[in-house]
Design an enzyme around this catalytic site. Structure first.
Site, mmCIF file in Angstrom:
data_model
loop_
_atom_site.group_PDB
_atom_site.id
_atom_site.type_symbol
_atom_site.label_atom_id
_atom_site.label_comp_id
_atom_site.label_asym_id
_atom_site.label_seq_id
_atom_site.Cartn_x
_atom_site.Cartn_y
_atom_site.Cartn_z
ATOM 1 N N GLU A 190 -2.433 -4.943 5.730
ATOM 2 C CA GLU A 190 -1.214 -4.536 5.028
ATOM 3 C C GLU A 190 -0.052 -4.593 5.999
ATOM 4 O O GLU A 190 -0.067 -3.910 7.025
ATOM 5 C CB GLU A 190 -1.352 -3.101 4.496
ATOM 6 N N ASP A 212 5.664 8.897 3.134
ATOM 7 C CA ASP A 212 4.984 8.798 4.427
ATOM 8 C C ASP A 212 5.140 10.033 5.289
ATOM 9 O O ASP A 212 6.184 10.677 5.304
ATOM 10 C CB ASP A 212 5.515 7.585 5.198
ATOM 11 N N TYR A 269 -5.989 0.912 -5.613
ATOM 12 C CA TYR A 269 -5.854 1.755 -4.426
ATOM 13 C C TYR A 269 -5.885 3.204 -4.899
ATOM 14 O O TYR A 269 -4.951 3.667 -5.557
ATOM 15 C CB TYR A 269 -4.530 1.427 -3.733
#
Lengths: 435, 262
Positions: B49, B60, B174
């Site tokens: 990725e 994040d 995912y």
């Protein structure tokens, strides 16, 4: 005229829900709970009662005669949101969202804040309803806005310093979103502006629409007709959306949103997302955004912390494109001159945010002419800004580099180029006459 | 056939699980990150990725936030990331996924980024803040350019919602292991195995799991119920500490169940 977004919260191409999947179920649930609440007369009565008895509504619509005389044209009315409990319009929204949180069974509120006004208003609502409260605030803003940090702590809130990025409002909001992802089950995120993912833009607008509803009724009662123009400052845009929302169908009423031009648009140090940004995606919605060529978000600048944000609510972008609202911008210097005008002429200390709207009225009053009426949304009081203004004036006196006002003006109604009708710059400095 | 699909198929035939590795491109600078990506591929990452740095990475944790800041300070642009992808494609057949927030892609133009990504040998896109409802336009362009759009499923996603999302899923799904942001965690939540089992009843493409996995032990646990294991923050940190090769080998061994590929 249709004023509601589609089911996904899109106003034309703007708005929507651009968030991590983890938050999507919470936003869908919030949307459902919100629609359910506003359809419930008990909820509406509860909200209106608190606004009346606790916030102090309705706030007056005040004819500022000395200011009118000084600006030499249209009569100037002030919608006195500065007289609300906690000193600004922010409390209308936090009461609404806290009530909704309570209805959803959440015991904990969290919020982002820049200058601290929304943080204080959220902490106030949390105290009122006996809820836990966590406020995210950039370290830089904590340093600049110490009294509001102290107020939040007295109110029982935990103030969480944010050091990432530029340590200001944009980073506080990013950090609040991160924290919400981790505690989405028990925590209600109280967003302070008409920004963020759907349903926040409509929810905040609706809770703030009390400003517009009152203004419209007061105009009819006190003056016997609607104003010719309504002016409000726009950072994220909640006070503007609140007052504009009641006049959208009154097409004879000109609506003017004022962004912060900071040191001047040409310097690049400003917060005029609509005036100088391009469409982008930040903090959950698509809207005009200050960004570089590669889609990285730029830092905003304004003397007023409440306008110091690189984005703007998506409905404002929609109104800008449709031409229903005209967006202009006012520099730091012009806003500070208007602050002086209102303080000396009317004995009212406006917030620096609201001073931007005043400065725009100053430019327009004479053009609009006698026998016309302008309503300015005086969104907050200026006590919070006194230290900041003092140090700004000291630096001006010390002959520090003077940041000249940028006279370039872009208006987004697609029709009017106000630069052709704005009086010469000399007049802009005319406010000093009265000091 | 898309390389993501062929690679996962091949591993499945060998009864092996896949290791998916994330690195922020441009961290600490372009050359350094290209070397790191090569190291990761050479030591056993099956799918890579390529993280596009963004000024406001709301999903994040600190590790990837700081990597993004370093990458932006070093002047990294999306165009340069595409150039790196092209060079990597010259050396490797490893599938590459462009991992981004929506705005850098939207700013570049959805159609233009899909065309450019395909030319540079990128196989799929994963856009953290582009949920199913907002991804229609991008997905159309991706399809035209043979790119796979990786759908995310969170622990908060209801099965009903997951079914809608998975009806459009491609390549792999995912599954986000934690209610939270990216970053290393001590323990994996014990309930995720059951969640993944529920998903598996509803989808017949491989299921990758990620968020929080930082070592071989956790990777081995996750590989028991998932088809692929994603490691991000731990690789970013290891690259910074100079032990990327060792960590990738440890993870690859845990996921593949035997020695890393030569």
């Amino acid at each position: 005229m249709k004023h509601e977004p589609d089911a996904g919260g899109h106003f034309g191409v703007y708005g929507g829900r651009y968030v991590a999947e983890t938050l999507m179920p919470a936003l869908i649930a919030l949307d459902r709970a919100y629609r359910d609440a506003v359809a419930d007369p008990t909820f509406r009565t509860q909200f209106q009662t608190i606004l009346r008895d606790y916030v102090g509504r309705p706030s007056p619509l005040y004819l500022a005669t000395r200011l009118t005389e000084a600006y030499g044209g249209a009569r100037i009315f002030l919608k006195r949101e500065d007289l609300n409990h906690t000193g600004a319009h922010k409390i209308n929204n936090t009461i609404g969202q806290a009530l909704l949180a309570q209805r959803m069974g959440k015991r904990r509120l969290m919020a982002e804040t820049g200058a601290g006004q929304h943080g204080v208003a959220t902490a106030t609502a949390a105290a009122l309803f006996g809820m836990e409260c966590e406020i995210f605030m950039g370290e830089e803003d904590i340093r600049r806005q110490a009294p509001n940090v102290q107020r939040m702590k007295f109110l029982g809130a935990e103030v969480h310093p944010v050091s990432s990025g530029t340590a200001t409002l944009k980073d506080a909001m990013s950090e609040a979103l991160r924290a919400w992802v981790a505690r989405v089950d028990d925590t209600f995120y109280v967003i302070g502006s008409v920004a963020g993912p759907h349903p926040y833009p409509i929810m905040v607008r609706d809770f703030q629409s009390v400003i517009g509803t009152e203004t419209r009724r007061q105009s009819l009662d006190q003056v016997g007709r609607l104003p010719d123009m309504v002016i409000a400052c726009v950072g994220g845009g909640s006070n503007a959306a609140g007052i504009f929302s009641a006049f959208l169908d009154d097409t004879a009423v000109k609506l003017v949103g004022v962004e912060a031009a900071g040191f001047g648009i040409k310097t690049g140090k400003h917060a005029a997302s609509i005036g100088a940004g391009r469409v982008g995606i930040l903090h959950g919605s698509k809207s005009y955004l200050l960004q570089d060529a590669d889609g990285q978000v730029l830092n905003a600048h304004s003397v007023s912390a409440g306008l110091d944000y690189p984005g703007v609510g998506p409905e404002h972008s929609f109104w800008a494109d449709s031409g229903r609202v005209e967006y202009c911008h006012i520099t730091d210097t012009e806003a500070l001159a208007a602050f002086d005008d209102l303080t000396r002429l009317e004995g009212i200390l406006p917030a620096l945010e609201s001073s931007h709207a005043l400065a725009e009225a100053k430019k327009r009053a004479m053009i609009l002419g006698l026998k016309t009426d302008i309503v300015i949304n005086l969104s907050g009081r200026g006590d919070k800004d006194l230290d900041h203004i003092l140090s700004w004036k000291a630096s001006q006196r010390a002959g520090a580099k003077k940041h000249g006002a940028d006279s370039t003006r872009r208006c987004h109604d697609g029709k009017t180029d106000v630069s052709t009708v704005v009086p010469p710059r000399k007049r802009d400095e005319g406010g000093r006459r009265y000091s | 056939m898309n390389r993501i699909i062929t690679t996962l198929d091949a591993l499945k035939r060998q009864e092996k699980k896949a290791l998916i590795g994330y690195l922020t491109v441009g961290d600490p600078d372009l050359d350094g990150s290209e070397r790191n990506i090569r190291t990761a591929i050479e030591n056993g990452v099956d799918i890579v990725e390529l993280g596009v740095p963004f000024s406001d990475p709301t999903a994040d944790g600190p590790t990837i936030q700081e990597a993004g800041q370093r990458a932006l300070r070093s002047g990294t642009t999306l165009k340069q990331i595409l150039d790196i992808a092209k060079r990597l494609r010259g050396s490797f057949d490893t599938p590459m996924v462009l991992f981004s927030y929506a705005n850098p892609l939207f700013s570049y133009g959805y159609e233009r980024i899909c065309a450019a990504a395909a030319v540079c040998g990128i196989d799929g896109l994963l856009v953290v803040d582009l949920p199913f409802e907002e991804s229609g336009e991008l997905r159309e362009h991706m399809k035209r350019h043979g790119l796979v759009f990786i759908q995310l499923i969170a622990p908060t996603t209801s099965l009903e919602r997951a079914e809608t999302i998975l009806a459009q899923a491609d390549g792999f799904v995912y599954y986000i292991l934690v209610k939270g942001i990216t970053g290393a965690r001590e323990q994996l939540d014990s309930s995720v195995g059951a969640h993944v089992a529920e998903l598996r009843k509803r989808v017949n493409i491989p299921i990758a799991v990620g968020f929080g996995i930082s070592n071989g032990r956790q990777a081995r646990e996750a590989a028991v119920f998932a088809d692929a294991v994603v490691v991000g923050s731990a690789l970013v940190q290891a690259a910074r500490d100079g032990n990327l090769a060792a960590l990738v080998q440890e993870l690859a061994e845990a996921v593949h169940g035997k020695s890393p590929k030569a």
